[in-house]
Design an enzyme around this catalytic site. Structure first.
Site, PDB file in Angstrom:
ATOM      1  N   HIS A  29       0.838  -1.205   0.000  1.00 34.79           N
ATOM      2  CA  HIS A  29       0.000   0.000   0.000  1.00 34.79           C
ATOM      3  C   HIS A  29       0.872   1.254   0.000  1.00 34.79           C
ATOM      4  O   HIS A  29       1.213   1.779   1.068  1.00 34.79           O
ATOM      5  CB  HIS A  29      -0.894   0.004   1.235  1.00 34.79           C
ATOM      6  CG  HIS A  29      -1.775  -1.204   1.341  1.00 34.79           C
ATOM      7  ND1 HIS A  29      -1.304  -2.431   1.730  1.00 34.79           N
ATOM      8  CD2 HIS A  29      -3.101  -1.355   1.109  1.00 34.79           C
ATOM      9  CE1 HIS A  29      -2.309  -3.312   1.720  1.00 34.79           C
ATOM     10  NE2 HIS A  29      -3.410  -2.687   1.352  1.00 34.79           N
ATOM     11  N   HIS A 264      -3.815   3.420  -3.344  1.00 38.28           N
ATOM     12  CA  HIS A 264      -4.054   2.864  -2.003  1.00 38.28           C
ATOM     13  C   HIS A 264      -3.338   1.534  -1.790  1.00 38.28           C
ATOM     14  O   HIS A 264      -2.586   1.387  -0.833  1.00 38.28           O
ATOM     15  CB  HIS A 264      -5.556   2.689  -1.730  1.00 38.28           C
ATOM     16  CG  HIS A 264      -5.824   1.809  -0.546  1.00 38.28           C
ATOM     17  ND1 HIS A 264      -5.923   2.290   0.729  1.00 38.28           N
ATOM     18  CD2 HIS A 264      -5.932   0.451  -0.440  1.00 38.28           C
ATOM     19  CE1 HIS A 264      -6.108   1.283   1.570  1.00 38.28           C
ATOM     20  NE2 HIS A 264      -6.117   0.159   0.879  1.00 38.28           N
ATOM     21  N   GLU A 415     -17.547  -3.297  24.687  1.00 42.44           N
ATOM     22  CA  GLU A 415     -16.774  -4.543  24.823  1.00 42.44           C
ATOM     23  C   GLU A 415     -15.541  -4.566  23.914  1.00 42.44           C
ATOM     24  O   GLU A 415     -14.451  -4.997  24.324  1.00 42.44           O
ATOM     25  CB  GLU A 415     -17.662  -5.762  24.535  1.00 42.44           C
ATOM     26  CG  GLU A 415     -18.789  -5.974  25.532  1.00 42.44           C
ATOM     27  CD  GLU A 415     -20.017  -5.089  25.257  1.00 42.44           C
ATOM     28  OE1 GLU A 415     -20.040  -4.393  24.213  1.00 42.44           O
ATOM     29  OE2 GLU A 415     -20.957  -5.096  26.083  1.00 42.44           O
ATOM     30  N   HIS A 477     -28.725 -14.047  25.312  1.00 46.27           N
ATOM     31  CA  HIS A 477     -27.685 -13.951  26.339  1.00 46.27           C
ATOM     32  C   HIS A 477     -27.023 -15.300  26.648  1.00 46.27           C
ATOM     33  O   HIS A 477     -26.178 -15.370  27.535  1.00 46.27           O
ATOM     34  CB  HIS A 477     -28.284 -13.383  27.637  1.00 46.27           C
ATOM     35  CG  HIS A 477     -28.508 -11.902  27.584  1.00 46.27           C
ATOM     36  ND1 HIS A 477     -29.239 -11.308  26.582  1.00 46.27           N
ATOM     37  CD2 HIS A 477     -28.094 -10.906  28.392  1.00 46.27           C
ATOM     38  CE1 HIS A 477     -29.267  -9.992  26.789  1.00 46.27           C
ATOM     39  NE2 HIS A 477     -28.577  -9.729  27.882  1.00 46.27           N
TER      40      HIS A 477
END
Ligand SMILES: Cc1ncc(C[n+]2csc(CCOP(=O)(O)OP(=O)(O)O)c2C)c(N)n1
Ligand SMILES: [Mg+2]
Length: 667
Positions: A29, A264, A415, A477
């Site tokens: 890149h 890129h 999280e 859950h």
């Protein structure tokens, strides 16, 4: 006095090395290194406090290239400033066994502080490093003796800022006032699919101001003086993290490809490289850097002075505060205190003797309390589930912006951010992070969990509410496939303890595992204590052991983990009453058991005995390798159901009666 043109000439060395190495590798890149070369040159030669001769110097500034696809920027910087990364390694870019892998990999290249590539996570790691600096400074610094005092710099691209994790961690960094964190944004308006206007139109400066960051906007990323002014202003503000938005041109210098996504992620091509050399006025051969440019870049003298100055401060610190200095060195090396083994031995025996029946998350809370007293470098936390994960302890000090001190982080409901920040804390050194959430929400954090394993760092993942046994919250859950996923992650050590003593062993192993992460998987519901002989207690640390046996050779072997161990023990009794001699193997950590020698493995699971039933309230496929084609697995390959935990467990067959039935089926 460095002039604008000499800055540019220095920066062009990065551009040339990047395009040459990528061309040779036929892969890579070039756009990002060429676009960020000017920013990087100013930062690395005039601001970054580092010593190329000692990349491990404790008080170095940390630098993270979050847009890791620009790895040739990193390698050029390390090569040019004097880290000993040879030109041959640059020529070997992206080749097997080189120190210049496709993306910066922690542990492969001296001076690379973290592995980056999954966009956004490097940014999160940098937040963790800046937080670690702040906590260590609060713990160790004394008036006039700032032995911990450094900045954390991070480069991000559009991709990093599009990723959700950047929101999570920027928000927390603002709240915690991580004033020594300085981010430089490569604002080039391009990502892989082209001009980003159609998918990324945020007002980034406004967004970061809203997080209470100090924002320096509209900096010309190709103007060395402008970048230097912004960095000076950023450093002066130690109350807020700073975002410096640098307008840049991707692939700067390439006549045909600059400013387009064509630069890129592909080599520029031989002809375009010739044209770029001309445009940059860089008349040198491929991989050739003129001596004066090397001299301009070399940071070894400056670096050794910087470290020597710090050493002087540290020597005074050693004289005035010898025990603190010893603790600092111990913590930074990751070592454990002298009384570690004895304390943990005693804790294990006490836990066995206490004979308490309690949820493994409660057992964990008790261990944490002892650990926190023993290891001031432990930094706990939870993603807004402290009271459920039981990751806190009496005497815990929350980290907040004003006190700076603390050993517990309220991460909020983040999280992924939490796990990647904890990776950054572990990478910084000096602290042992552990974080908590429900096992099911490990999935939100998943790639950061993987990165902890890939990098081989001591980040301890505490996951409670580990199965359908959690009950009423229902299928959203209730984990099913997550434990298998963790077990299948290379270098991850997964514990699912059945009671207090196994929980002590789990924590001990996780802390002693200095160069790899662990997942500690705990139940919400209460679990009965298991009786053990002294030998059985010792064998917990082997990952699996015989918990209940028969006088004769067993007719059948039951293998269980966590909450299912007690059910297996109950089934053992029922089977005995029917004249079937069963052995119960508790296997709290299959990863460790696999590392035991053949003789031990054979003593627990004799190969000749193929009548085996594995019992775990999780996806069954993992267990096939332990029970073979002749065995059976009591598991579940559907999602769970909402209901009281015991009822849900029974509904899915996690009862002693059902195990007996399955076992009989094998007879
Ligand atoms: C999480 C993640 N998703 C996708 C990718 C693949 N990828 C690598 S670079 C990139 C585009 C990033 O754009 P930007 O940060 O603006 O980089 P630039 O093109 O400006 O160098 C993508 C999608 C990745 N590395 N990580
Ligand atoms: Mg971009």
């Amino acid at each position: 006095m460095t002039t604008a043109s000499s800055h540019r000439r220095q920066a062009n060395a990065i551009r040339a090395l990047a395009m040459d190495a990528i061309q040779k590798a036929k892969s890579g890149h070039p756009g990002a290194p060429m676009g960020m070369a000017d920013m990087a040159e100013v930062l690395w030669t005039d601001f970054l406090s580092h010593n190329p001769a000692n990349p491990d110097w404790a008080n170095r500034d940390r630098f993270v290239l979050s847009n890791g696809h620009g790895s040739m920027l990193m390698y050029s910087l390390l090569h040019l400033t004097g880290y000993g990364l040879s030109i041959d390694e640059i020529k070997n870019f992206r080749q097997l066994g080189s120190q210049t892998p496709g993306h910066p990999e922690y542990g492969y290249t001296k001076g690379v502080e973290t592995t980056t590539g999954p966009l956004g996570q490097g940014f999160a790691n940098a937040v963790g490093m800046a937080l670690a600096e702040k906590l260590l400074a609060a713990r160790f610094n004394k008036p006039g003796l700032n032995i911990v005092d450094h900045n954390t710099y991070v480069f991000v691209g559009d991709g990093c800022l599009m990723e959700g994790i950047s929101h999570e961690v920027a928000s927390l960094a603002g709240t915690l006032k991580l004033g020594k964190l300085i981010c430089l944004y490569d604002d080039n308006g391009i990502s892989i699919d082209g001009k980003i206007d159609g998918w990324f139109s945020d007002d980034t400066p406004a967004r970061f101001r809203a997080y209470d960051w100090h924002v320096i906007d509209n900096v010309d990323g190709h103007d060395a003086d402008a970048v230097a002014r912004a960095l000076t202003e950023a450093k002066a503000n130690v109350d807020q993290p700073t975002m410096i938005c640098c307008k840049t041109e991707i692939g700067f210098g390439s006549p045909a490809k600059a400013g387009t996504s064509a630069s890129h992620g592909a080599p520029l091509g031989e002809d375009e490289i010739i044209a770029t050399r001309k445009q940059l006025d860089w008349p040198y051969e491929a991989f050739e850097v003129p001596e004066d440019v090397y001299e301009g870049w070399n940071c070894t003298d400056k670096g050794s002075v910087a470290e020597a100055n710090w050493q002087q401060t540290f020597s005074q610190y050693v004289d005035s505060f010898p025990s603190e200095a010893k603790e600092f060195e111990r913590s930074m090396s990751g070592g454990l205190p002298d009384n570690w083994s004895a304390t943990m031995d005693a804790l294990l025996l006490d836990s066995q003797a206490a004979g308490e029946s309690l949820a493994s998350r409660q057992a964990s809370a008790k261990v944490i309390q002892t650990l926190a007293e023993l290891l001031p470098e432990m930094v706990g936390g939870s993603a807004d589930l402290t009271g459920s994960n039981l990751t806190s302890w009496p005497g815990m000090k929350p980290v907040d912006a004003s006190s700076n001190e603390g050993n517990y982080i309220y991460y909020g409901v983040r999280e992924f951010g939490m796990t990647a920040i904890a990776n950054g804390i572990a990478l910084h050194g000096g602290l042992i992070p552990f974080t908590g959430t429900f096992l099911i929400f490990m999935e939100y954090a998943r790639n950061a969990v993987r990165m902890s394993a890939l990098m081989g760092i001591r980040n301890i993942h505490v996951y409670t509410h580990d199965s359908i046994g959690q009950g009423e919250d229902g299928p959203t859950h209730q984990p099913v496939e997550q434990v298998a996923n963790l077990r299948g992650t290379p270098n991850m050590s997964v514990w699912r303890p059945c009671d207090g003593p196994e929980t002590v062993a789990a924590w001990r192993h996780a802390i002693e595992r200095q160069t790899a992460p662990s997942a500690l998987v705990y139940s919400r519901q209460g679990l009965p204590h298991q009786d053990r002989t002294a030998e059985q207690v010792q064998n917990i640390s082997k990952g699996a052991y015989v918990l209940k046996d028969t006088d004769s050779d067993p007719d059948i072997i039951l293998i269980a983990t966590g909450s299912e161990v007690a059910i297996a023990v109950e089934a053992h009794g029922l089977l005995a009453a029917e004249g079937i001699a069963a052995r119960v193997v508790s296997m709290p950590n299959a990863n460790i058991f696999e590392q035991q020698d053949d003789a031990y493995q054979e003593s627990v699971l004799p190969k000749a005995q193929r009548k085996r039933v594995a019992i775990e309230a999780a996806h069954p496929d993992y267990w096939r390798k332990w029970v073979g084609l002749d065995g059976a697995v009591v598991g579940l390959n559907t999602f769970g159901e909402s209901g009281p935990g015991g009822a849900v467990m029974a509904h899915f067959g996690f009862t002693a009666e059902n195990i007996v039935k399955v076992a009989r089926g094998l007879k």
